[in-house]
Design a protein around this motif. Structure first.
Motif, PDB file in Angstrom:
ATOM      1  N   TYR A  85      40.530  41.158  39.428  1.00  0.00           N
ATOM      2  CA  TYR A  85      39.135  41.154  39.873  1.00  0.00           C
ATOM      3  C   TYR A  85      38.576  42.567  39.921  1.00  0.00           C
ATOM      4  O   TYR A  85      37.439  42.819  39.501  1.00  0.00           O
ATOM      5  CB  TYR A  85      39.044  40.512  41.258  1.00  0.00           C
ATOM      6  N   LEU A  86      39.364  43.501  40.420  1.00  0.00           N
ATOM      7  CA  LEU A  86      38.910  44.884  40.497  1.00  0.00           C
ATOM      8  C   LEU A  86      38.628  45.444  39.103  1.00  0.00           C
ATOM      9  O   LEU A  86      37.632  46.139  38.885  1.00  0.00           O
ATOM     10  CB  LEU A  86      39.952  45.750  41.203  1.00  0.00           C
ATOM     11  N   LEU A  87      39.507  45.123  38.148  1.00  0.00           N
ATOM     12  CA  LEU A  87      39.361  45.650  36.798  1.00  0.00           C
ATOM     13  C   LEU A  87      38.157  45.062  36.073  1.00  0.00           C
ATOM     14  O   LEU A  87      37.459  45.768  35.336  1.00  0.00           O
ATOM     15  CB  LEU A  87      40.631  45.361  35.986  1.00  0.00           C
ATOM     16  N   GLU A  88      37.899  43.787  36.258  1.00  0.00           N
ATOM     17  CA  GLU A  88      36.844  43.123  35.500  1.00  0.00           C
ATOM     18  C   GLU A  88      35.499  43.094  36.223  1.00  0.00           C
ATOM     19  O   GLU A  88      34.457  43.284  35.592  1.00  0.00           O
ATOM     20  CB  GLU A  88      37.265  41.681  35.173  1.00  0.00           C
ATOM     21  N   ASN A  89      35.513  42.874  37.524  1.00  0.00           N
ATOM     22  CA  ASN A  89      34.250  42.651  38.238  1.00  0.00           C
ATOM     23  C   ASN A  89      33.692  43.874  38.940  1.00  0.00           C
ATOM     24  O   ASN A  89      32.473  43.982  39.098  1.00  0.00           O
ATOM     25  CB  ASN A  89      34.435  41.522  39.267  1.00  0.00           C
ATOM     26  N   ILE A  90      34.558  44.791  39.358  1.00  0.00           N
ATOM     27  CA  ILE A  90      34.069  45.983  40.051  1.00  0.00           C
ATOM     28  C   ILE A  90      34.041  47.190  39.118  1.00  0.00           C
ATOM     29  O   ILE A  90      33.029  47.882  39.006  1.00  0.00           O
ATOM     30  CB  ILE A  90      34.902  46.267  41.312  1.00  0.00           C
ATOM     31  N   ALA A  91      35.147  47.426  38.417  1.00  0.00           N
ATOM     32  CA  ALA A  91      35.189  48.587  37.522  1.00  0.00           C
ATOM     33  C   ALA A  91      34.171  48.481  36.390  1.00  0.00           C
ATOM     34  O   ALA A  91      33.720  49.493  35.860  1.00  0.00           O
ATOM     35  CB  ALA A  91      36.594  48.749  36.955  1.00  0.00           C
ATOM     36  N   LEU A  92      33.778  47.257  36.025  1.00  0.00           N
ATOM     37  CA  LEU A  92      32.808  47.055  34.945  1.00  0.00           C
ATOM     38  C   LEU A  92      31.460  46.571  35.474  1.00  0.00           C
ATOM     39  O   LEU A  92      30.631  46.067  34.713  1.00  0.00           O
ATOM     40  CB  LEU A  92      33.358  46.047  33.922  1.00  0.00           C
ATOM     41  N   ASN A 124      28.674  51.676  37.677  1.00  0.00           N
ATOM     42  CA  ASN A 124      28.712  52.426  36.425  1.00  0.00           C
ATOM     43  C   ASN A 124      27.349  53.055  36.204  1.00  0.00           C
ATOM     44  O   ASN A 124      26.337  52.364  36.196  1.00  0.00           O
ATOM     45  CB  ASN A 124      29.056  51.500  35.248  1.00  0.00           C
ATOM     46  N   ARG A 125      27.316  54.368  36.028  1.00  0.00           N
ATOM     47  CA  ARG A 125      26.065  55.071  35.776  1.00  0.00           C
ATOM     48  C   ARG A 125      26.296  56.086  34.661  1.00  0.00           C
ATOM     49  O   ARG A 125      27.396  56.167  34.113  1.00  0.00           O
ATOM     50  CB  ARG A 125      25.574  55.761  37.047  1.00  0.00           C
ATOM     51  N   TYR A 126      25.271  56.839  34.333  1.00  0.00           N
ATOM     52  CA  TYR A 126      25.358  57.716  33.160  1.00  0.00           C
ATOM     53  C   TYR A 126      26.526  58.699  33.263  1.00  0.00           C
ATOM     54  O   TYR A 126      27.213  58.973  32.281  1.00  0.00           O
ATOM     55  CB  TYR A 126      24.056  58.491  32.979  1.00  0.00           C
ATOM     56  N   SER A 127      26.782  59.232  34.448  1.00  0.00           N
ATOM     57  CA  SER A 127      27.805  60.260  34.609  1.00  0.00           C
ATOM     58  C   SER A 127      29.209  59.706  34.802  1.00  0.00           C
ATOM     59  O   SER A 127      30.175  60.469  34.912  1.00  0.00           O
ATOM     60  CB  SER A 127      27.458  61.169  35.801  1.00  0.00           C
ATOM     61  N   THR A 128      29.363  58.381  34.842  1.00  0.00           N
ATOM     62  CA  THR A 128      30.684  57.787  35.053  1.00  0.00           C
ATOM     63  C   THR A 128      31.606  58.133  33.894  1.00  0.00           C
ATOM     64  O   THR A 128      31.320  57.806  32.744  1.00  0.00           O
ATOM     65  CB  THR A 128      30.578  56.262  35.205  1.00  0.00           C
ATOM     66  N   SER A 150      43.796  52.688  34.185  1.00  0.00           N
ATOM     67  CA  SER A 150      42.817  53.731  33.880  1.00  0.00           C
ATOM     68  C   SER A 150      41.866  53.319  32.763  1.00  0.00           C
ATOM     69  O   SER A 150      42.288  53.064  31.629  1.00  0.00           O
ATOM     70  CB  SER A 150      43.536  55.020  33.456  1.00  0.00           C
ATOM     71  N   TYR A 151      40.573  53.236  33.127  1.00  0.00           N
ATOM     72  CA  TYR A 151      39.515  53.184  32.123  1.00  0.00           C
ATOM     73  C   TYR A 151      39.113  54.639  31.865  1.00  0.00           C
ATOM     74  O   TYR A 151      38.551  55.295  32.736  1.00  0.00           O
ATOM     75  CB  TYR A 151      38.283  52.448  32.645  1.00  0.00           C
ATOM     76  N   ILE A 152      39.376  55.141  30.673  1.00  0.00           N
ATOM     77  CA  ILE A 152      39.088  56.532  30.367  1.00  0.00           C
ATOM     78  C   ILE A 152      37.845  56.635  29.479  1.00  0.00           C
ATOM     79  O   ILE A 152      37.712  55.886  28.516  1.00  0.00           O
ATOM     80  CB  ILE A 152      40.290  57.193  29.654  1.00  0.00           C
ATOM     81  N   GLY A 153      36.966  57.573  29.786  1.00  0.00           N
ATOM     82  CA  GLY A 153      35.775  57.819  28.977  1.00  0.00           C
ATOM     83  C   GLY A 153      34.537  57.236  29.608  1.00  0.00           C
ATOM     84  O   GLY A 153      33.860  57.887  30.396  1.00  0.00           O
TER      85      GLY A 153
END
Length: 282
Positions: A85-92, A124-128, A150-153
């Motif tokens: 859930y954290l990876l799909e719903n919050i991190a994205l 998620n915003r421009y500087s993320t 880790s989502y990198i970039g």
């Protein structure tokens, strides 16, 4: 020495069930203990880039905090607050809790349309530049089971890759780089970010084209990466489940997973987006 020259929130966990945030400033710090039911009645604490113990009129991030708090509460209430859930719903996440706008409001738009959404107050915003989740261990588990996802970039154009503590500190090649260079995963994500945010003029960089993320035809960048993210997660989960049976991480299998995920991610970005090595379009 004081003043420290720092104002930051530090999240800390240990291998014995401890978890806390430390809100720090130039002269003081405050510990927010996640095991204190008065502070965290549901067993978790949400913080963003401002201090609860500081001046309530200073800092920023309150809208992003409200979004994260809502998402965590919803998951906790349904017993679904887990890594997936954290990876799909919050991190994205691409939601503005102040306006009520959400990426899901625009998913039915055609891929050929343009729909620009102000996302500077979203998680998620421009500087993320990344999204990292540290998955700790239970008291009875070896600390080597600690996992960093880790989502990198730029998360919306990236995939979460898990890494573990290895004897020689080895990492997947796609997450590493020579001095002064970006990791290849970062280059891929930043190249695709340009399609999502095509303008950098003035404040236009704070507007993201939602149809490049998700659309009715399923050709959005984040949509296309969904099966890639899912397979990476599935294979990692299967490996961890086997390691739990022996209460020990198999170092050889970790390296084999790294080789597989490296090859799979490179192959996927080339096949789906035409990106070759070093993130250049063919």
């Amino acid at each position: 020495k004081k003043p420290r020259g720092i104002e930051a929130n530090f999240g800390v966990i240990d291998a014995f069930g401890g978890a806390a945030y430390f809100e720090t400033d130039n002269f003081n710090y405050t510990k927010i203990d996640v095991n204190d039911k008065r502070i965290a009645p549901h067993g978790y604490v949400v913080r963003t880039n401002y201090s609860f113990t500081g001046d309530s009129n200073q800092g920023s991030g309150d809208i992003r905090y409200e979004t994260a708090e809502k998402l965590c509460y919803r998951a906790s209430a349904t017993n679904n607050l887990n890594i997936g859930y954290l990876l799909e719903n919050i991190a994205l996440s691409l939601e503005n809790s102040y306006t009520g706008q959400n990426l899901t409001n625009f998913e039915t738009l055609n891929e050929n349309q343009e729909n620009f959404f102000y996302f500077q107050d979203c998680i998620n915003r421009y500087s993320t530049s990344s999204s990292i989740i540290i998955q700790g261990v239970r008291i009875s588990e070896p600390v080597e089971f600690t996992t960093m996802w880790s989502y990198i970039g730029f998360p919306l154009a990236s995939v979460a890759i898990p890494v573990w503590l290895t004897e020689k500190g080895v990492l997947p090649a796609i997450l590493t780089a020579e001095k002064g260079q970006n990791a290849e995963m970062c280059d891929f994500a930043l190249k695709l970010k340009e399609q999502m945010i095509p303008s950098r003029r003035g404040s236009t960089k704070y507007y993201i084209n939602t149809v490049k993320i998700k659309n009715a035809q399923g050709t959005g960048i984040t949509q296309k990466l969904t099966p890639v993210r899912q397979l990476i997660f599935q294979k990692a989960s299967e490996s961890v489940a086997l390691w739990h049976k022996t209460s020990k991480i198999n170092q050889t299998e970790v390296l084999e997973y790294y080789q597989w995920v490296n090859s799979y991610v490179l192959k996927s970005y080339k096949e789906i987006f035409g990106l070759n090595l070093r993130g250049n379009l063919q």
